[in-house]
Design a protein around this motif. Structure first.
Motif, PDB file in Angstrom:
ATOM      1  N   HIS A 218     -38.641  14.761  -6.204  1.00 23.36           N
ATOM      2  CA  HIS A 218     -39.114  16.297  -5.837  1.00 23.36           C
ATOM      3  C   HIS A 218     -40.247  16.466  -5.235  1.00 23.36           C
ATOM      4  O   HIS A 218     -40.578  17.140  -4.428  1.00 23.36           O
ATOM      5  CB  HIS A 218     -38.793  17.020  -7.377  1.00 23.36           C
ATOM      6  CG  HIS A 218     -39.116  18.465  -7.299  1.00 23.36           C
ATOM      7  ND1 HIS A 218     -40.185  19.031  -8.102  1.00 23.36           N
ATOM      8  CD2 HIS A 218     -39.010  19.422  -6.343  1.00 23.36           C
ATOM      9  CE1 HIS A 218     -40.325  20.256  -7.652  1.00 23.36           C
ATOM     10  NE2 HIS A 218     -39.628  20.473  -6.617  1.00 23.36           N
TER      11      HIS A 218
ATOM     12  N   THR B   1     -35.421  28.511  -1.829  1.00 24.88           N
ATOM     13  CA  THR B   1     -34.728  27.121  -2.025  1.00 24.88           C
ATOM     14  C   THR B   1     -35.698  26.082  -2.758  1.00 24.88           C
ATOM     15  O   THR B   1     -35.044  25.440  -3.479  1.00 24.88           O
ATOM     16  CB  THR B   1     -34.244  26.795  -0.745  1.00 24.88           C
ATOM     17  OG1 THR B   1     -35.258  26.762   0.189  1.00 24.88           O
ATOM     18  CG2 THR B   1     -33.025  27.598  -0.324  1.00 24.88           C
ATOM     19  N   LEU B   2     -36.706  26.126  -2.176  1.00 26.92           N
ATOM     20  CA  LEU B   2     -37.866  25.152  -2.708  1.00 26.92           C
ATOM     21  C   LEU B   2     -38.405  25.767  -3.974  1.00 26.92           C
ATOM     22  O   LEU B   2     -39.332  26.733  -3.926  1.00 26.92           O
ATOM     23  CB  LEU B   2     -39.048  25.030  -1.675  1.00 26.92           C
ATOM     24  CG  LEU B   2     -38.576  23.640  -0.599  1.00 26.92           C
ATOM     25  CD1 LEU B   2     -37.234  24.265   0.133  1.00 26.92           C
ATOM     26  CD2 LEU B   2     -39.625  23.363   0.251  1.00 26.92           C
ATOM     27  N   SER B   3     -38.710  24.682  -4.884  1.00 24.43           N
ATOM     28  CA  SER B   3     -39.094  25.571  -6.235  1.00 24.43           C
ATOM     29  C   SER B   3     -40.686  25.543  -5.936  1.00 24.43           C
ATOM     30  O   SER B   3     -41.278  26.239  -6.698  1.00 24.43           O
ATOM     31  CB  SER B   3     -38.780  24.461  -7.554  1.00 24.43           C
ATOM     32  OG  SER B   3     -39.319  23.139  -7.098  1.00 24.43           O
TER      33      SER B   3
ATOM     34  N   GLU C  87     -29.416  25.768   0.440  1.00 25.12           N
ATOM     35  CA  GLU C  87     -30.230  24.578   1.257  1.00 25.12           C
ATOM     36  C   GLU C  87     -29.509  23.832   1.969  1.00 25.12           C
ATOM     37  O   GLU C  87     -29.895  23.367   3.143  1.00 25.12           O
ATOM     38  CB  GLU C  87     -30.675  23.887  -0.180  1.00 25.12           C
ATOM     39  CG  GLU C  87     -31.441  22.468   0.130  1.00 25.12           C
ATOM     40  CD  GLU C  87     -31.352  21.594  -1.051  1.00 25.12           C
ATOM     41  OE1 GLU C  87     -31.566  20.563  -0.634  1.00 25.12           O
ATOM     42  OE2 GLU C  87     -31.546  21.984  -2.188  1.00 25.12           O
TER      43      GLU C  87
ATOM     44  N   THR D 155     -28.171  28.409  -4.747  1.00 22.89           N
ATOM     45  CA  THR D 155     -29.465  27.982  -4.203  1.00 22.89           C
ATOM     46  C   THR D 155     -29.170  26.631  -3.567  1.00 22.89           C
ATOM     47  O   THR D 155     -29.480  26.402  -2.270  1.00 22.89           O
ATOM     48  CB  THR D 155     -30.540  27.806  -5.418  1.00 22.89           C
ATOM     49  OG1 THR D 155     -30.798  29.132  -5.854  1.00 22.89           O
ATOM     50  CG2 THR D 155     -31.719  27.324  -4.570  1.00 22.89           C
TER      51      THR D 155
ATOM     52  N   GLY E 227     -35.790  21.212  -5.119  1.00 22.36           N
ATOM     53  CA  GLY E 227     -35.847  22.199  -6.057  1.00 22.36           C
ATOM     54  C   GLY E 227     -35.584  21.485  -7.581  1.00 22.36           C
ATOM     55  O   GLY E 227     -34.778  20.720  -7.598  1.00 22.36           O
TER      56      GLY E 227
ATOM     57  N   GLN F 190     -27.669  17.023  -3.837  1.00 23.69           N
ATOM     58  CA  GLN F 190     -29.269  17.634  -4.286  1.00 23.69           C
ATOM     59  C   GLN F 190     -29.731  16.516  -5.275  1.00 23.69           C
ATOM     60  O   GLN F 190     -30.880  16.368  -5.422  1.00 23.69           O
ATOM     61  CB  GLN F 190     -28.961  18.990  -5.064  1.00 23.69           C
ATOM     62  CG  GLN F 190     -28.967  20.086  -4.161  1.00 23.69           C
ATOM     63  CD  GLN F 190     -27.745  20.241  -3.364  1.00 23.69           C
ATOM     64  OE1 GLN F 190     -26.707  19.630  -3.817  1.00 23.69           O
ATOM     65  NE2 GLN F 190     -27.781  20.931  -2.274  1.00 23.69           N
TER      66      GLN F 190
ATOM     67  N   PRO G 130     -31.446  22.991  -9.019  1.00 27.32           N
ATOM     68  CA  PRO G 130     -31.165  24.533  -8.668  1.00 27.32           C
ATOM     69  C   PRO G 130     -29.761  24.872  -9.005  1.00 27.32           C
ATOM     70  O   PRO G 130     -28.649  23.988  -8.904  1.00 27.32           O
ATOM     71  CB  PRO G 130     -31.670  24.798  -7.181  1.00 27.32           C
ATOM     72  CG  PRO G 130     -32.635  23.538  -7.225  1.00 27.32           C
ATOM     73  CD  PRO G 130     -32.195  22.298  -7.701  1.00 27.32           C
TER      74      PRO G 130
ATOM     75  N   SER H 102     -41.287  17.451  -1.539  1.00 31.45           N
ATOM     76  CA  SER H 102     -42.259  18.817  -1.599  1.00 31.45           C
ATOM     77  C   SER H 102     -43.255  18.323  -0.592  1.00 31.45           C
ATOM     78  O   SER H 102     -43.457  19.357   0.293  1.00 31.45           O
ATOM     79  CB  SER H 102     -42.751  19.213  -2.981  1.00 31.45           C
ATOM     80  OG  SER H 102     -41.798  19.769  -3.607  1.00 31.45           O
TER      81      SER H 102
ATOM     82  N   ARG I 157     -35.910  22.463 -12.082  1.00 30.42           N
ATOM     83  CA  ARG I 157     -35.913  23.555 -12.820  1.00 30.42           C
ATOM     84  C   ARG I 157     -36.239  22.906 -14.279  1.00 30.42           C
ATOM     85  O   ARG I 157     -36.011  21.724 -14.410  1.00 30.42           O
ATOM     86  CB  ARG I 157     -34.769  24.293 -13.087  1.00 30.42           C
ATOM     87  CG  ARG I 157     -34.163  25.089 -11.862  1.00 30.42           C
ATOM     88  CD  ARG I 157     -32.969  25.847 -11.973  1.00 30.42           C
ATOM     89  NE  ARG I 157     -31.664  25.090 -12.445  1.00 30.42           N
ATOM     90  CZ  ARG I 157     -30.484  25.570 -12.658  1.00 30.42           C
ATOM     91  NH1 ARG I 157     -30.229  26.760 -12.683  1.00 30.42           N
ATOM     92  NH2 ARG I 157     -29.422  24.896 -12.773  1.00 30.42           N
TER      93      ARG I 157
END
Length: 567
Positions: free
Chosen positions: A238, A306-308, A497, A493, A466, A460, A489, A242, A468
């Motif tokens: 992640h 979409t991106l945390s 993405e 979401t 993303g 994903q 996500p 990012s 959580r």
């Protein structure tokens, strides 16, 4: 962008940009009105104030984009309403079909060898470094778990007496250290991890330790034997995704090269040979960036959805890294590789991005050297101009290095190969280095970080953009499939993405070296033809390499690299 037409060879006066030349005066007057730089976000590259008419997408391109988005959004609607809610990991596979094919990563995402390959041939193969010493912020954790870590090293190396010191001495220990993300977790939810990788006895790069934060309380180190190891890899990825989406993809290619495109129009006439060699590599760049600012990275836009880390986190990453970025160390591929310690015989096997991209870089460099030699000579002989005497060229270089401002200003790029006065260039070699970097960034660098996105991010858990909840804090905590589902996500979401990544992974312009027939002045025809031959040899060499690779690497082949950042 409206491609420039063939012209007669510019004369010396036009090249030099004589201030009393009426053609120069009018051409640059119109360009400076149409192309203006303004601050986008403080600390980020400047952008075009408005999109000039000649830079807009053609009708055919808008039709292609609209059709593709219609197809992808229909797939989104089908998956949203006709596939079940995700309760277990197997449910994630229900969304794949003809519109969204299942990425190969969905079958291997748990494997440590795959995690290692992501550092070498994934969407962000620019950050891994040879480890010459253990970071001080990791030493406490290593001391606590040294016996367990050296057991991992023994297993991976197939050597009964293999230690960290041995791995460092043998140039087989590598590191990714995201210290640049330090302090972002509380606000943006992204860790600042450090991970160690060992080239094992099979020449595979294998992760051997992950620490998810730079420092602080309850900041353990995770090892492959730990029950929370898989979750630690997700949080590391992640952080990596990012950074990749923020800087490697958006910041240093799309945004920084847009500012270069604008100052090129403002300072070089369309008949100028350097304008002509660069123009194909700016095709549709301003158009796609304008769409991105309106839809993707706008407040409450698709990035926020979409991106945390969201838009603000993305801007913060770009701001931090851009302040450190230099053309001479980061923008010149051979120098960048050398600085990261990943060159030399036997160093980091299977780093296919390095091996293949160097071939393309050399072809670009040779093309630029030949082209520049047609017009410039350090001694000013045989009717060629000295770089130091070209007033347009000097104005262009000054605009590239000038500080960014709220209105006007320059690109603010550091590390150009300048003369001792820090303002000018005076040799062919300096010009060749600058042009090679720009063309490489607009073609190869963007292609290898953009076009594999769906394959890497489309499933994903393989590479989450993303996450959580909170990162794991107990290496020995039990991990279940439900924990993974709750960490990534929501289904909606993730589907959104997938639409974005699939759209961005499509190519819409000519391949590298294949220019519009009216694109380059006649004088450059021979250089272009040789460039195409060199690129074809690179294609053949990479194809030959891929036939012997267990996991072929496609993205640095000229067959996959467009001329420009147009998507």
């Amino acid at each position: 962008m409206e491609m420039r037409r063939r012209t007669t060879t510019p004369n010396r006066t036009a090249l030099a940009g004589a201030p009393d030349d009426p053609i120069v005066i009018e051409d640059l007057r119109v360009a400076t009105e149409e192309y203006q730089l303004v601050e986008y976000v403080p600390g980020l590259p400047s952008c075009a104030r408005t999109l000039p008419k000649k830079e807009k997408f053609s009708c055919c391109e808008w039709i292609r984009i609209s059709y593709l988005l219609t197809v992808l959004l229909s797939g989104y609607v089908i998956d949203r309403f006709f596939t079940p809610t995700w309760h277990k990991l197997a449910d994630l596979l229900n969304v794949y079909g003809r519109i969204f094919p299942k990425p190969s990563t969905a079958d291997i995402w748990r494997d440590d060898a795959f995690f290692g390959r992501q550092r070498l041939v994934g969407v962000n193969p620019f950050v891994i470094e040879r480890c010459t010493e253990i970071p001080k912020k990791m030493t406490d954790n290593i001391d606590k778990r040294r016996a367990s870590l050296e057991k991992v090293l023994l297993q991976k190396s197939d050597d009964e007496d293999y230690t960290l010191d041995t791995a460092i001495r043998d140039n087989r220990l590598f590191i990714v250290n995201y210290s640049i993300l330090d302090g972002m977790k509380d606000k943006y939810g992204v860790c600042a991890p450090i991970a160690l990788f060992l080239v094992d006895s099979n020449d595979e790069l294998m992760p051997v330790a992950i620490q998810l934060q730079q420092e602080g309380g309850n900041n353990p180190m995770f090892l492959p034997e730990d029950r929370s190891w898989l979750m630690a890899k997700l949080w590391f990825n992640h952080a990596d995704s990012s950074f990749q989406e923020s800087f490697s993809h958006l910041g240093v290619t799309h945004l920084l090269m847009e500012s270069v495109a604008v100052v090129t129009h403002r300072n070089l006439t369309q008949t100028h040979p350097i304008f002509q060699v660069l123009a194909p590599h700016f095709h549709y760049l301003l158009a796609i960036n304008t769409v991105a600012r309106e839809r993707l990275i706008s407040k409450n836009g698709l990035v926020d959805q979409t991106l945390s880390i969201g838009r603000d986190g993305m801007m913060e990453i770009i701001r931090r890294r851009l302040a450190q970025w230099n053309m001479d160390t980061d923008g010149i591929l051979p120098t960048d590789l050398e600085n990261r310690g990943v060159t030399g015989d036997g160093i980091l096997p299977k780093y296919y991005y390095r091996d293949d991209a160097l071939l393309v870089y050399e072809a670009i460099n040779n093309y630029v050297r030949t082209y520049v030699g047609l017009y410039y000579d350090d001694a000013g002989i045989n009717g060629r101009l000295r770089v130091s005497d070209d007033q347009q060229m000097q104005a262009w270089v000054l605009a590239i290095i000038s500080e960014r401002e709220k209105e006007g200003g320059g690109c603010g790029i550091q590390g150009l190969p300048l003369d001792d006065n820090g303002l000018n260039i005076s040799t062919n070699d300096q010009l060749i280095q600058i042009l090679t970097c720009i063309i490489y960034m607009c073609s190869v660098s963007h292609a290898v970080t953009n076009f594999p996105q769906y394959e890497q991010y489309g499933f994903q858990p393989a590479y989450p953009v993303g996450m959580r909840g909170a990162p794991p804090q107990d290496p020995h905590a039990e991990l279940t499939g439900g924990d993974i589902i709750r960490a990534i996500p929501s289904k909606l979401t993730c589907l959104l993405e997938m639409v974005i990544m699939k759209f961005l992974s499509t190519r819409n312009t000519s391949l590298l070296g294949h220019f519009d027939k009216d694109c380059v002045a006649f004088r450059g025809d021979e250089a272009v033809q040789q460039f195409q031959k060199d690129l074809q040899r690179v294609v053949e060499r990479i194809d030959e390499r891929n036939r012997t690779r267990r996991y072929p690497y496609l993205w640095a082949s000229p067959e996959k690299i467009p001329n420009a950042i147009s998507i």
